[in-house]
Design a protein around this motif. Structure first.
Motif, PDB file in Angstrom:
ATOM      1  N   TYR A   6      48.571  15.352  45.104  1.00 31.56           N
ATOM      2  CA  TYR A   6      48.944  14.502  43.474  1.00 31.56           C
ATOM      3  C   TYR A   6      49.435  15.057  42.823  1.00 31.56           C
ATOM      4  N   ALA A  25      48.169  10.247  38.304  1.00 31.20           N
ATOM      5  CA  ALA A  25      47.841  10.597  39.772  1.00 31.20           C
ATOM      6  C   ALA A  25      46.553  12.031  39.607  1.00 31.20           C
ATOM      7  N   ALA A  28      43.679  10.341  40.335  1.00 28.51           N
ATOM      8  CA  ALA A  28      43.685   9.967  42.091  1.00 28.51           C
ATOM      9  C   ALA A  28      43.397  11.168  42.748  1.00 28.51           C
ATOM     10  N   GLY A  29      43.894  12.368  42.466  1.00 33.21           N
ATOM     11  CA  GLY A  29      43.598  14.259  42.929  1.00 33.21           C
ATOM     12  C   GLY A  29      42.057  13.719  42.933  1.00 33.21           C
TER      13      GLY A  29
END
Length: 167
Positions: A6, A25, A28-29
């Motif tokens: 990510y 991103a 999400a990481g």
């Protein structure tokens, strides 16, 4: 996907100029690794790129806590103060911390260091001197406060008073 993937994706999207996709991103990481310094740092920078200063400021404490060493803490604090100055919030932070100086509950070493940086950032030399004096009393061996004071004295060519911290 892994947190590292990510992060790579966020870097790629940022390079492409797609800040929102890069933020998605990193978000999400961070769900997978909420205290990962690199992800937090990238997310924080992207929020700044997007002009989302309030969200960036809200992430500051987590980012500072995740910093791997003193160098990163100093850089994070300075960038945070610059962001607050951009949004007109720096004086409020400085004044709020200054009101707590010498009162109960006492300021932590981290807050005292942030107040000293905020005072210096806003040319509050008198306040910075008060913070350094209070820091010397409450945290006499704190290397961060000693280093910040020595740095300030060096800039002013003022070597009287306390011994310089060189490392």
């Amino acid at each position: 996907a892994t947190p590292e993937n990510y992060l790579r994706l966020a870097r790629l999207r940022r390079t492409d100029g797609d800040t929102e996709a890069a933020l998605a991103a990193t978000a999400a990481g961070l769900k997978l690794a909420p205290e990962d310094f690199e992800l937090l740092s990238m997310h924080w920078a992207l929020l700044g790129d997007a002009g989302r200063w309030d969200e960036s400021a809200a992430l500051f404490e987590r980012l500072r806590a995740a910093a791997p060493n003193d160098y990163f803490v100093a850089e994070i604090e300075n960038r945070h103060l610059s962001n607050l100055q951009r949004t007109g919030q720096l004086n409020a932070l400085r004044d709020g911390l200054a009101q707590r100086l010498g009162k109960e509950p006492p300021l932590s070493a981290d807050d005292m260091r942030l107040l000293a940086r905020a005072a210096l950032h806003t040319h509050g030399d008198e306040l910075a001197q008060r913070v350094f004096a209070a820091g010397a009393e409450r945290f006499p061996d704190n290397p961060d406060l000693l280093r910040l004071e020595a740095e300030h004295r060096r800039r002013k060519n003022d070597y009287a008073g306390r011994p310089a911290c060189t490392n």
